[in-house]
Write an enzyme that holds these catalytic residues in place. Structure first.
Site, PDB file in Angstrom:
ATOM      1  N   ARG A   1      -7.461  -4.657   1.864  1.00 12.18           N
ATOM      2  CA  ARG A   1      -7.480  -5.978   1.232  1.00 12.18           C
ATOM      3  C   ARG A   1      -6.072  -6.414   0.855  1.00 12.18           C
ATOM      4  O   ARG A   1      -5.180  -5.584   0.642  1.00 12.18           O
ATOM      5  CB  ARG A   1      -8.358  -5.992  -0.027  1.00 12.18           C
ATOM      6  CG  ARG A   1      -7.807  -5.178  -1.219  1.00 12.18           C
ATOM      7  CD  ARG A   1      -7.029  -6.011  -2.205  1.00 12.18           C
ATOM      8  NE  ARG A   1      -6.394  -5.231  -3.263  1.00 12.18           N
ATOM      9  CZ  ARG A   1      -5.159  -4.759  -3.201  1.00 12.18           C
ATOM     10  NH1 ARG A   1      -4.412  -4.933  -2.127  1.00 12.18           N
ATOM     11  NH2 ARG A   1      -4.646  -4.083  -4.220  1.00 12.18           N
TER      12      ARG A   1
ATOM     13  N   HIS B   1      -3.187  -7.603 -12.075  1.00 15.24           N
ATOM     14  CA  HIS B   1      -3.245  -7.042 -13.427  1.00 15.24           C
ATOM     15  C   HIS B   1      -4.112  -7.901 -14.342  1.00 15.24           C
ATOM     16  O   HIS B   1      -3.794  -8.089 -15.520  1.00 15.24           O
ATOM     17  CB  HIS B   1      -1.829  -6.823 -13.980  1.00 15.24           C
ATOM     18  CG  HIS B   1      -1.118  -5.707 -13.283  1.00 15.24           C
ATOM     19  ND1 HIS B   1      -1.357  -4.383 -13.578  1.00 15.24           N
ATOM     20  CD2 HIS B   1      -0.223  -5.711 -12.268  1.00 15.24           C
ATOM     21  CE1 HIS B   1      -0.620  -3.617 -12.783  1.00 15.24           C
ATOM     22  NE2 HIS B   1       0.067  -4.407 -11.973  1.00 15.24           N
TER      23      HIS B   1
ATOM     24  N   ASP C   1      -7.746  -7.575 -13.475  1.00 17.55           N
ATOM     25  CA  ASP C   1      -9.116  -7.044 -13.278  1.00 17.55           C
ATOM     26  C   ASP C   1      -9.565  -6.146 -14.428  1.00 17.55           C
ATOM     27  O   ASP C   1     -10.706  -6.241 -14.880  1.00 17.55           O
ATOM     28  CB  ASP C   1      -9.269  -6.340 -11.913  1.00 17.55           C
ATOM     29  CG  ASP C   1      -8.413  -5.109 -11.698  1.00 17.55           C
ATOM     30  OD1 ASP C   1      -7.421  -4.903 -12.444  1.00 17.55           O
ATOM     31  OD2 ASP C   1      -8.727  -4.339 -10.758  1.00 17.55           O
TER      32      ASP C   1
ATOM     33  N   GLY D   1      -1.108   4.182   1.486  1.00 21.98           N
ATOM     34  CA  GLY D   1      -0.280   4.097   0.292  1.00 21.98           C
ATOM     35  C   GLY D   1       0.630   2.890   0.298  1.00 21.98           C
ATOM     36  O   GLY D   1       1.590   2.812  -0.462  1.00 21.98           O
TER      37      GLY D   1
ATOM     38  N   SER E   1      -4.719  -1.230  -0.217  1.00 24.70           N
ATOM     39  CA  SER E   1      -5.975  -0.582  -0.614  1.00 24.70           C
ATOM     40  C   SER E   1      -6.542   0.357   0.432  1.00 24.70           C
ATOM     41  O   SER E   1      -7.751   0.388   0.678  1.00 24.70           O
ATOM     42  CB  SER E   1      -7.038  -1.623  -1.004  1.00 24.70           C
ATOM     43  OG  SER E   1      -6.685  -2.209  -2.205  1.00 24.70           O
ATOM     44  N   SER E   2      -5.657   1.142   1.034  1.00 27.15           N
ATOM     45  CA  SER E   2      -6.154   2.160   1.962  1.00 27.15           C
ATOM     46  C   SER E   2      -7.096   3.118   1.237  1.00 27.15           C
ATOM     47  O   SER E   2      -8.066   3.604   1.826  1.00 27.15           O
ATOM     48  CB  SER E   2      -4.989   2.935   2.579  1.00 27.15           C
ATOM     49  OG  SER E   2      -4.139   3.445   1.568  1.00 27.15           O
TER      50      SER E   2
ATOM     51  N   ASP F   1     -10.019  -3.774  -5.959  1.00 29.34           N
ATOM     52  CA  ASP F   1      -9.865  -3.320  -4.578  1.00 29.34           C
ATOM     53  C   ASP F   1     -11.215  -2.985  -3.953  1.00 29.34           C
ATOM     54  O   ASP F   1     -11.522  -3.397  -2.829  1.00 29.34           O
ATOM     55  CB  ASP F   1      -8.956  -2.082  -4.523  1.00 29.34           C
ATOM     56  CG  ASP F   1      -7.642  -2.306  -5.227  1.00 29.34           C
ATOM     57  OD1 ASP F   1      -7.271  -3.484  -5.423  1.00 29.34           O
ATOM     58  OD2 ASP F   1      -6.999  -1.309  -5.605  1.00 29.34           O
TER      59      ASP F   1
ATOM     60  N   TYR G   1       1.200   2.184 -14.776  1.00 25.77           N
ATOM     61  CA  TYR G   1      -0.053   1.418 -14.644  1.00 25.77           C
ATOM     62  C   TYR G   1      -0.932   1.635 -15.872  1.00 25.77           C
ATOM     63  O   TYR G   1      -1.425   0.681 -16.480  1.00 25.77           O
ATOM     64  CB  TYR G   1      -0.784   1.853 -13.367  1.00 25.77           C
ATOM     65  CG  TYR G   1      -2.037   1.053 -13.065  1.00 25.77           C
ATOM     66  CD1 TYR G   1      -1.971  -0.154 -12.379  1.00 25.77           C
ATOM     67  CD2 TYR G   1      -3.304   1.510 -13.456  1.00 25.77           C
ATOM     68  CE1 TYR G   1      -3.112  -0.891 -12.084  1.00 25.77           C
ATOM     69  CE2 TYR G   1      -4.447   0.784 -13.162  1.00 25.77           C
ATOM     70  CZ  TYR G   1      -4.347  -0.405 -12.480  1.00 25.77           C
ATOM     71  OH  TYR G   1      -5.486  -1.126 -12.190  1.00 25.77           O
TER      72      TYR G   1
END
Ligand code: GLA
Length: 333
Positions: free
Chosen positions: A10, A17, A19, A100, A104-105, A146, A195
């Site tokens: 995605r 920042h 969600d 990475g 959104s792998s 994600d 994060y």
């Protein structure tokens, strides 16, 4: 039983920042995918990846997914611990996503695996919640953005997403604009303290002024701490930018949409402090390119990718991404 699943990455057009405070975002699933295929059965979940030397071999009763080796197998273990499937799986995974790279792998892998192991895909919001919980079990403290984008994607559309209720409205991505994504080449470390620190700061701000989801800018002056005030200001203004961006896209006002992308980047850079020199440089270079409406960092920041909205073909040395359908089972026999 043989099963094959496709699961997209995605890009988040706007709303970063937000969600984890139940705010708004506008992601779209893209036409870079992870595939998971194999046979259900047996008493372990074994997955091989062309990108990894060692396979993930996970017992169905795995106790501590975050401690599993090799590290990539933690995602597999998180899904197994969350779903507790009755039987195992023996399969493979391959991807066209940069691993990475901020597209959104990991969510693509987790949602794809969950479907391969038999999770119910009929309610994308429920699937996304389970997959968020699976990632949390594997040690990643992410929001639900994600997984929701990956699970609920609609071809040709971005999703105007409410991260509290998980209600979403598909908004057509017009045919006369390109969405381009450029990788800064800087690897992000989501599990990094930065994060978690931002999340904690948002929670601290919400303790003073109430949920940021419904807070207005007038509440900001009640936050004494200057840093927390800036963090909250980013979230409150970003929620409004998401609404305005959806309106601009719907009405074909690409200049306004581009300005909102630029403003989002500035807010993430100055108030939320998640940009890097390289991201700023990329965004600046794009803004100086003719035919680019606007550009911003996308996702968590601290590296990863930038997204831009452009006139068709304005950045000819990259292929635009297309809005794709969400994760789904392709074949099951
Ligand atoms: C990462 C997280 C998401 C979201 C974004 C920032 O991608 O996984 O949940 O918080 O960062 O918008």
């Amino acid at each position: 039983m043989t099963v094959e699943v496709t699961s997209p990455g995605r890009v988040n057009l706007i709303g970063d920042h937000t969600d984890y405070t139940g705010g708004l975002a506008m992601p779209m699933a893209i036409d870079l995918h992870t595939r998971v295929w194999g046979e259900r059965g047996g008493d372990t979940v074994t997955v091989r990846s062309a990108l990894e030397e060692a396979p993930a071999v996970i017992a169905l009763d795995v106790a501590d997914p975050a401690a599993v080796q090799p590290a990539w197998a933690r995602y597999v273990a998180g899904v197994v611990a969350e779903l507790r499937p009755a039987t195992g799986f023996d399969g493979q995974v391959a991807t066209t996503l940069p691993v990475g790279g901020g597209l959104s792998s990991s969510a693509a892998l987790v949602v794809g695996l969950a479907l391969a192991l038999g999770a119910d895909g009929s309610d994308p919001a429920a699937l996304a919640r389970r997959c968020q919980a699976a990632e949390a079990r594997s040690g990643i403290p992410c929001g639900v953005l994600d997984q929701m984008a990956v699970a609920a994607g609609v071809e040709g559309h971005a999703l105007l997403l409410d991260c509290e209720t998980l209600a979403f409205e598909p908004v057509p991505v017009p045919g006369d604009v390109d969405v381009i994504v450029l990788d800064s080449g800087e690897e992000r470390h989501l599990a990094d303290s930065a994060y978690a620190e931002r999340r904690a700061q948002c929670e601290a701000a919400a303790e003073v002024i109430g949920p940021l989801r419904t807070a207005g800018l007038d509440g900001l002056e009640r936050i004494e701490d200057e840093l927390l005030r800036r963090r909250a200001r980013h979230v409150i203004t970003e929620n409004q930018r998401v609404r305005d961006f959806a309106t601009a896209l719907r009405s074909g006002d690409y200049a306004a949409a581009g300005e909102l992308l630029d403003a989002s980047h500035e807010s993430l850079r100055i108030d939320f402090e998640v940009s890097t020199h390289r991201l700023d440089h990329l965004v600046g270079a794009l803004r100086d390119t003719g035919g680019v409406y606007g550009a911003r960092l996308t996702g968590a920041g601290f590296g990863g990718c930038v997204v831009a909205l452009t006139e068709p073909g304005a950045v000819p040395w990259t292929t635009p991404v297309r809005a794709s359908a969400g994760a789904h089972v392709v074949t099951m026999t």
